[in-house]
Scaffold this motif. Sequence first.
Motif, PDB file in Angstrom:
ATOM      1  N   VAL A 266      30.345  35.804  41.211  1.00  0.00           N
ATOM      2  CA  VAL A 266      29.325  35.269  40.658  1.00  0.00           C
ATOM      3  C   VAL A 266      28.655  36.132  39.425  1.00  0.00           C
ATOM      4  CG1 VAL A 266      26.899  34.265  40.852  1.00  0.00           C
ATOM      5  CG2 VAL A 266      28.764  33.678  42.600  1.00  0.00           C
ATOM      6  N   ASP A 267      28.530  37.318  39.902  1.00  0.00           N
ATOM      7  CA  ASP A 267      27.973  38.254  38.852  1.00  0.00           C
ATOM      8  C   ASP A 267      28.807  38.291  37.632  1.00  0.00           C
ATOM      9  OD1 ASP A 267      25.591  39.109  40.134  1.00  0.00           O
ATOM     10  OD2 ASP A 267      26.564  40.866  40.947  1.00  0.00           O
ATOM     11  N   LYS A 268      30.160  38.237  37.758  1.00  0.00           N
ATOM     12  CA  LYS A 268      31.079  38.440  36.486  1.00  0.00           C
ATOM     13  C   LYS A 268      30.819  37.007  35.700  1.00  0.00           C
ATOM     14  CE  LYS A 268      34.374  41.016  38.812  1.00  0.00           C
ATOM     15  NZ  LYS A 268      35.858  41.058  39.669  1.00  0.00           N
ATOM     16  N   TRP A 269      30.821  35.894  36.575  1.00  0.00           N
ATOM     17  CA  TRP A 269      30.736  34.684  35.889  1.00  0.00           C
ATOM     18  C   TRP A 269      29.461  34.565  35.151  1.00  0.00           C
ATOM     19  CZ3 TRP A 269      27.727  30.085  37.575  1.00  0.00           C
ATOM     20  CH2 TRP A 269      28.158  28.923  37.022  1.00  0.00           C
ATOM     21  N   VAL A 270      28.363  34.698  35.697  1.00  0.00           N
ATOM     22  CA  VAL A 270      27.129  34.860  34.874  1.00  0.00           C
ATOM     23  C   VAL A 270      27.035  35.735  33.866  1.00  0.00           C
ATOM     24  CG1 VAL A 270      24.588  35.816  35.321  1.00  0.00           C
ATOM     25  CG2 VAL A 270      25.646  34.374  36.875  1.00  0.00           C
ATOM     26  N   ASP A 271      27.643  37.004  33.787  1.00  0.00           N
ATOM     27  CA  ASP A 271      27.997  38.036  32.508  1.00  0.00           C
ATOM     28  C   ASP A 271      28.586  37.033  31.576  1.00  0.00           C
ATOM     29  OD1 ASP A 271      26.560  39.972  33.743  1.00  0.00           O
ATOM     30  OD2 ASP A 271      28.453  41.028  34.601  1.00  0.00           O
ATOM     31  N   GLN A 272      29.869  36.609  31.901  1.00  0.00           N
ATOM     32  CA  GLN A 272      30.632  35.792  30.762  1.00  0.00           C
ATOM     33  C   GLN A 272      29.753  34.688  30.382  1.00  0.00           C
ATOM     34  OE1 GLN A 272      33.962  33.526  32.560  1.00  0.00           O
ATOM     35  NE2 GLN A 272      34.487  32.488  30.652  1.00  0.00           N
ATOM     36  N   ILE A 273      29.010  33.992  30.987  1.00  0.00           N
ATOM     37  CA  ILE A 273      28.038  32.999  30.392  1.00  0.00           C
ATOM     38  C   ILE A 273      27.071  33.390  29.651  1.00  0.00           C
ATOM     39  CG2 ILE A 273      26.219  31.459  30.834  1.00  0.00           C
ATOM     40  CD1 ILE A 273      27.757  30.630  33.445  1.00  0.00           C
ATOM     41  N   ILE A 274      26.520  34.628  29.829  1.00  0.00           N
ATOM     42  CA  ILE A 274      25.629  35.476  29.008  1.00  0.00           C
ATOM     43  C   ILE A 274      25.917  35.767  27.614  1.00  0.00           C
ATOM     44  CG2 ILE A 274      24.021  37.369  28.891  1.00  0.00           C
ATOM     45  CD1 ILE A 274      23.471  37.013  32.058  1.00  0.00           C
ATOM     46  N   ASP A 275      27.195  36.415  27.724  1.00  0.00           N
ATOM     47  CA  ASP A 275      28.003  36.660  26.748  1.00  0.00           C
ATOM     48  C   ASP A 275      28.386  35.654  25.555  1.00  0.00           C
ATOM     49  OD1 ASP A 275      27.918  39.385  27.550  1.00  0.00           O
ATOM     50  OD2 ASP A 275      30.046  39.520  28.204  1.00  0.00           O
ATOM     51  N   GLU A 276      28.824  34.419  26.336  1.00  0.00           N
ATOM     52  CA  GLU A 276      29.179  33.480  25.383  1.00  0.00           C
ATOM     53  C   GLU A 276      28.036  32.460  24.872  1.00  0.00           C
ATOM     54  OE1 GLU A 276      32.175  30.974  27.300  1.00  0.00           O
ATOM     55  OE2 GLU A 276      33.146  32.749  27.982  1.00  0.00           O
ATOM     56  N   VAL A 277      27.072  32.387  25.852  1.00  0.00           N
ATOM     57  CA  VAL A 277      26.038  31.453  25.286  1.00  0.00           C
ATOM     58  C   VAL A 277      24.872  31.974  24.632  1.00  0.00           C
ATOM     59  CG1 VAL A 277      24.421  29.664  26.091  1.00  0.00           C
ATOM     60  CG2 VAL A 277      26.805  29.720  27.202  1.00  0.00           C
ATOM     61  N   PHE A 278      24.467  33.118  25.201  1.00  0.00           N
ATOM     62  CA  PHE A 278      23.102  33.696  24.711  1.00  0.00           C
ATOM     63  C   PHE A 278      23.215  34.580  23.665  1.00  0.00           C
ATOM     64  CE2 PHE A 278      22.214  31.849  29.078  1.00  0.00           C
ATOM     65  CZ  PHE A 278      21.297  31.338  28.690  1.00  0.00           C
ATOM     66  N   LYS A 279      24.400  34.848  22.996  1.00  0.00           N
ATOM     67  CA  LYS A 279      24.421  35.670  22.044  1.00  0.00           C
ATOM     68  C   LYS A 279      23.573  35.456  20.734  1.00  0.00           C
ATOM     69  CE  LYS A 279      28.894  33.475  20.645  1.00  0.00           C
ATOM     70  NZ  LYS A 279      30.352  33.829  20.860  1.00  0.00           N
ATOM     71  N   ASP A 280      23.178  36.473  19.972  1.00  0.00           N
ATOM     72  CA  ASP A 280      22.268  36.374  19.016  1.00  0.00           C
ATOM     73  C   ASP A 280      21.105  35.525  19.047  1.00  0.00           C
ATOM     74  OD1 ASP A 280      24.257  37.611  17.598  1.00  0.00           O
ATOM     75  OD2 ASP A 280      25.493  35.705  17.135  1.00  0.00           O
ATOM     76  N   GLY A 281      20.587  35.749  20.152  1.00  0.00           N
ATOM     77  CA  GLY A 281      19.156  35.004  20.749  1.00  0.00           C
ATOM     78  C   GLY A 281      19.418  33.689  20.873  1.00  0.00           C
ATOM     79  N   LYS A 282      20.401  33.065  20.763  1.00  0.00           N
ATOM     80  CA  LYS A 282      20.533  31.563  20.749  1.00  0.00           C
ATOM     81  C   LYS A 282      20.052  31.125  22.430  1.00  0.00           C
ATOM     82  CE  LYS A 282      23.832  27.703  20.711  1.00  0.00           C
ATOM     83  NZ  LYS A 282      25.305  27.401  20.882  1.00  0.00           N
ATOM     84  N   GLU A 283      19.244  29.756  22.114  1.00  0.00           N
ATOM     85  CA  GLU A 283      19.009  29.271  23.275  1.00  0.00           C
ATOM     86  C   GLU A 283      19.936  27.906  23.573  1.00  0.00           C
ATOM     87  OE1 GLU A 283      14.807  28.552  23.914  1.00  0.00           O
ATOM     88  OE2 GLU A 283      14.215  30.539  23.163  1.00  0.00           O
ATOM     89  N   PRO A 284      20.673  27.879  24.400  1.00  0.00           N
ATOM     90  CA  PRO A 284      21.758  26.701  24.646  1.00  0.00           C
ATOM     91  C   PRO A 284      21.029  25.569  25.045  1.00  0.00           C
ATOM     92  CG  PRO A 284      21.843  28.254  26.769  1.00  0.00           C
ATOM     93  CD  PRO A 284      21.130  28.815  25.412  1.00  0.00           C
ATOM     94  N   THR A 285      21.694  24.403  24.690  1.00  0.00           N
ATOM     95  CA  THR A 285      21.045  23.271  25.295  1.00  0.00           C
ATOM     96  C   THR A 285      21.760  22.821  26.775  1.00  0.00           C
ATOM     97  OG1 THR A 285      22.921  21.764  24.578  1.00  0.00           O
ATOM     98  CG2 THR A 285      20.906  21.867  22.924  1.00  0.00           C
ATOM     99  N   VAL A 286      21.018  21.959  27.593  1.00  0.00           N
ATOM    100  CA  VAL A 286      21.605  21.784  28.813  1.00  0.00           C
ATOM    101  C   VAL A 286      22.925  21.368  28.579  1.00  0.00           C
ATOM    102  CG1 VAL A 286      21.193  20.286  30.857  1.00  0.00           C
ATOM    103  CG2 VAL A 286      19.273  21.320  29.834  1.00  0.00           C
ATOM    104  N   MET A 287      23.502  20.505  27.684  1.00  0.00           N
ATOM    105  CA  MET A 287      24.737  19.861  27.481  1.00  0.00           C
ATOM    106  C   MET A 287      25.585  21.195  27.225  1.00  0.00           C
ATOM    107  SD  MET A 287      24.928  16.818  28.333  1.00  0.00           S
ATOM    108  CE  MET A 287      26.414  16.438  27.644  1.00  0.00           C
TER     109      MET A 287
END
Length: 56
Positions: free
Chosen positions: A25-46
């Motif tokens: 789960v830690d690896k999965w969360v790291d992957q999500i953080i790397d892909e979605v929250f890069k450059d300070g972006k705030e992703p939508t729920v979708m």
Amino acid sequence: MGLAAACIFEQDPTGEFRHMIHDEVDKWVDQIIDEVFKDGKEPTVMELSQLFSETK
């Protein structure tokens, strides 16, 4: 794994499984953080929902 951890796993056979799941789960969360929250972006729920579906 240390001796203390080995003793705990012997007493609780689900302990090792729980430890492995937490690592994955830690690896999965790291992957999500790397892909979605890069450059300070705030992703939508979708966007989060789509990523969760793609990576589960």
